[in-house]
Design a protein around this motif. Structure first.
Motif, PDB file in Angstrom:
ATOM      1  N   SER A 110      -0.515  41.800  17.076  1.00  0.00           N
ATOM      2  CA  SER A 110      -0.426  39.746  16.513  1.00  0.00           C
ATOM      3  C   SER A 110      -0.661  38.905  17.590  1.00  0.00           C
ATOM      4  O   SER A 110      -0.818  37.829  17.119  1.00  0.00           O
ATOM      5  N   MET A 111      -0.061  39.063  18.792  1.00  0.00           N
ATOM      6  CA  MET A 111      -0.330  38.059  20.045  1.00  0.00           C
ATOM      7  C   MET A 111      -1.157  37.536  20.226  1.00  0.00           C
ATOM      8  O   MET A 111      -1.636  36.443  20.093  1.00  0.00           O
ATOM      9  N   PHE A 123     -11.138  38.499  22.386  1.00  0.00           N
ATOM     10  CA  PHE A 123      -9.981  38.214  22.115  1.00  0.00           C
ATOM     11  C   PHE A 123      -9.945  39.492  20.572  1.00  0.00           C
ATOM     12  O   PHE A 123      -8.922  39.976  21.224  1.00  0.00           O
ATOM     13  N   VAL A 124     -10.887  38.961  20.138  1.00  0.00           N
ATOM     14  CA  VAL A 124     -10.712  40.259  18.545  1.00  0.00           C
ATOM     15  C   VAL A 124     -11.415  41.477  20.055  1.00  0.00           C
ATOM     16  O   VAL A 124     -10.146  42.750  18.905  1.00  0.00           O
ATOM     17  N   MET A 125     -12.336  41.954  20.723  1.00  0.00           N
ATOM     18  CA  MET A 125     -12.579  43.073  21.066  1.00  0.00           C
ATOM     19  C   MET A 125     -11.277  44.059  21.310  1.00  0.00           C
ATOM     20  O   MET A 125     -10.442  44.867  21.226  1.00  0.00           O
ATOM     21  N   HIS A 126     -10.385  43.002  22.078  1.00  0.00           N
ATOM     22  CA  HIS A 126      -8.896  43.325  22.874  1.00  0.00           C
ATOM     23  C   HIS A 126      -7.662  43.597  21.345  1.00  0.00           C
ATOM     24  O   HIS A 126      -7.317  45.170  20.842  1.00  0.00           O
ATOM     25  N   LEU A 127      -7.796  43.241  20.281  1.00  0.00           N
ATOM     26  CA  LEU A 127      -7.086  43.389  18.839  1.00  0.00           C
ATOM     27  C   LEU A 127      -7.703  44.612  18.209  1.00  0.00           C
ATOM     28  O   LEU A 127      -6.690  45.409  18.188  1.00  0.00           O
ATOM     29  N   ALA A 157       1.241  33.244  23.049  1.00  0.00           N
ATOM     30  CA  ALA A 157       0.991  34.459  23.209  1.00  0.00           C
ATOM     31  C   ALA A 157       0.813  35.372  23.918  1.00  0.00           C
ATOM     32  O   ALA A 157       0.624  36.257  24.084  1.00  0.00           O
ATOM     33  N   ILE A 158       0.591  34.759  25.269  1.00  0.00           N
ATOM     34  CA  ILE A 158      -0.571  35.761  26.601  1.00  0.00           C
ATOM     35  C   ILE A 158       0.989  35.435  27.264  1.00  0.00           C
ATOM     36  O   ILE A 158       1.092  37.096  27.770  1.00  0.00           O
ATOM     37  N   VAL A 159       2.122  34.990  27.470  1.00  0.00           N
ATOM     38  CA  VAL A 159       3.226  35.564  27.327  1.00  0.00           C
ATOM     39  C   VAL A 159       4.251  36.402  27.010  1.00  0.00           C
ATOM     40  O   VAL A 159       4.452  37.747  27.877  1.00  0.00           O
ATOM     41  N   LEU A 160       4.270  36.715  25.985  1.00  0.00           N
ATOM     42  CA  LEU A 160       4.646  37.858  24.941  1.00  0.00           C
ATOM     43  C   LEU A 160       3.864  38.999  25.084  1.00  0.00           C
ATOM     44  O   LEU A 160       4.698  39.975  24.269  1.00  0.00           O
ATOM     45  N   LEU A 161       2.468  38.816  25.258  1.00  0.00           N
ATOM     46  CA  LEU A 161       1.761  39.877  25.304  1.00  0.00           C
ATOM     47  C   LEU A 161       1.823  40.966  26.248  1.00  0.00           C
ATOM     48  O   LEU A 161       2.258  41.914  26.300  1.00  0.00           O
ATOM     49  N   SER A 162       2.752  40.145  27.700  1.00  0.00           N
ATOM     50  CA  SER A 162       2.551  40.487  28.720  1.00  0.00           C
ATOM     51  C   SER A 162       3.784  41.406  28.410  1.00  0.00           C
ATOM     52  O   SER A 162       3.706  42.123  29.266  1.00  0.00           O
ATOM     53  N   ALA A 163       4.659  40.728  28.247  1.00  0.00           N
ATOM     54  CA  ALA A 163       6.278  41.247  27.773  1.00  0.00           C
ATOM     55  C   ALA A 163       5.685  42.085  26.934  1.00  0.00           C
ATOM     56  O   ALA A 163       7.039  43.254  27.545  1.00  0.00           O
TER      57      ALA A 163
END
Length: 396
Positions: A81-82, A167-171, A104-110
């Motif tokens: 989602s992030m 980023f789509v690839m990561h998703l 979004a990047i900060v929450l993604l790392s957390a």
């Protein structure tokens, strides 16, 4: 043994690492494309690392409450989602895009901390002690392989597609990992029995602190390595492509040594393998400033890569060794937070030393950290009490 964790842990870890590996090189570029300054773009990476460190202990409690597989599934869904929000920010490219992207990047790392700890806890609870190091090393290997393959895929995508395609690839990779985890069934008979009242198990905190100090020096060296190698290569007037190629070759050496390193930890013991790892890291770093040539640069990186490869997974293995059978995930949260101290302080201390005393002095200090950690582990090995050399039964 590896077959039992291949589909529930190793394969999803590889897929997810492909996504994060592809994402890592483009986060700063994406921030700059949204209007961030160079300093702010670099600061986003630091903010993300701090968020991961802060969330380590709460993540352990979450995993202990809901279990490893549900936590991995939930974490990958939130991470996806992030990542989706990052794609939205890059496509919209308006006044709210940069704050949305940073959040979004900060929450993604957390959130990724939950995923990492859940994998470790799952392996610690399903693999026997005599094969634990090999299993943890295999986990590290799956992650490193993904981080090697991911950027290659990302670079191909960026030849024809816009920045948000990575980023789509990561998703896609995160969702694929989630589906794989959800579909694979785990044999409950392999899980250790936990008493109904969840009786507290005593943790040897003195051993944890002593081992943790040694691991902090290793984390400092590993993270500092990512700073001093490019800087020293630039000091030698090497091109960016040459430095990248040498670093890639060093990563290949580390991947080749993953399996032997796992066997060493199981057969020779954790302390012996740790000491060999940090000694080679320290020697490799010390060689760099001694000779101002490409040859010595390659020799130093090669020696350090051998040490890093043999010690792959040692931090996760020692954490599993010291963890209690009940409340394991909570403990690993504390252990991970301890390791983050080295990860955050290493590059920062190197930067300060470079500013105050110059690059050669900083490299010398980086060489001393792992050597001191090895000496520390030898001195306190009996008090820490990690599994040692495996004694083979005499032939009959």
């Amino acid at each position: 043994m590896l077959r039992s964790i291949l589909w529930p842990v190793l394969a999803p870890a590889f897929l997810y690492a492909c996504g994060t590996g592809a994402l890592a090189p483009v986060i700063v570029l994406a921030a700059i494309s949204l209007g961030a300054s160079a300093s702010l773009a670099g600061g986003i990476v630091t903010f993300a690392a701090v968020a991961a460190a802060i969330n380590a202990i709460p993540s352990g409690y979450v995993i202990n409450r809901f279990g490893e597989r549900p936590s991995m599934i939930g974490a990958t869904v939130v991470a996806g989602s992030m990542t989706g929000l990052c794609v939205v920010a890059l496509i919209l490219h308006n006044g709210v895009s940069l704050p949305l992207f940073i959040g979004a990047i900060v929450l993604l790392s957390a959130v990724e901390v939950i995923w990492s700890l859940a994998r470790q806890a799952f392996i610690a609870e399903t693999v026997r002690t005599e094969s634990l190091a090999l299993a943890m090393t295999s986990l590290g290997g799956a992650q490193r392989a993904g981080q090697l393959v991911g950027p290659l895929i990302g670079s191909v995508l960026l030849l024809w597609l816009p920045l948000y395609s990575v980023f789509v690839m990561h998703l896609v990779m995160a969702l694929a990992a989630t589906v794989l985890i959800a579909r694979v069934k785990v044999d409950p008979s392999r899980r250790p029995h936990k008493s109904a009242d969840h009786t507290a198990v005593k943790v040897r905190w003195s051993a944890v602190v002593l081992a943790g100090i040694a691991m902090i020096t290793l984390s400092m060296a590993r993270k500092g390595k990512n700073v001093i190698i490019p800087l020293w290569g630039d000091h030698l007037h090497l091109s960016a492509s040459t430095i990248s190629l040498i670093v890639a070759l060093g990563s290949a050496v580390e991947l080749i040594l993953l399996y032997p390193g796992g066997r060493l930890k199981d057969n020779l013991g954790r302390v012996s393998t740790f000491v060999a790892c940090v000694a080679l890291l320290g020697i490799g770093f010390a060689i760099l400033p001694l000779g101002g040539t490409l040859t010595w640069f390659c020799i130093g990186i090669g020696i350090a890569s051998v040490g890093n490869g043999l010690g792959s997974g040692i931090n996760m293995t020692v954490g599993a060794d010291l963890s209690p059978p009940v409340g394991r995930a909570k403990f690993l949260g504390y252990w991970n937070a301890l390791g983050q101290i080295g990860s955050l302080s290493g590059p920062g201390l190197i930067s300060i030393l470079i500013a105050l005393a110059g690059l050669p002095v900083a490299i010398g200090a980086l060489a001393l950290f792992p050597l001191a950690g090895g000496a520390w582990m030898i001195i306190f090995r009996n008090r820490i009490g990690l599994p040692g050399r495996r004694v083979r039964a005499p032939a009959r």
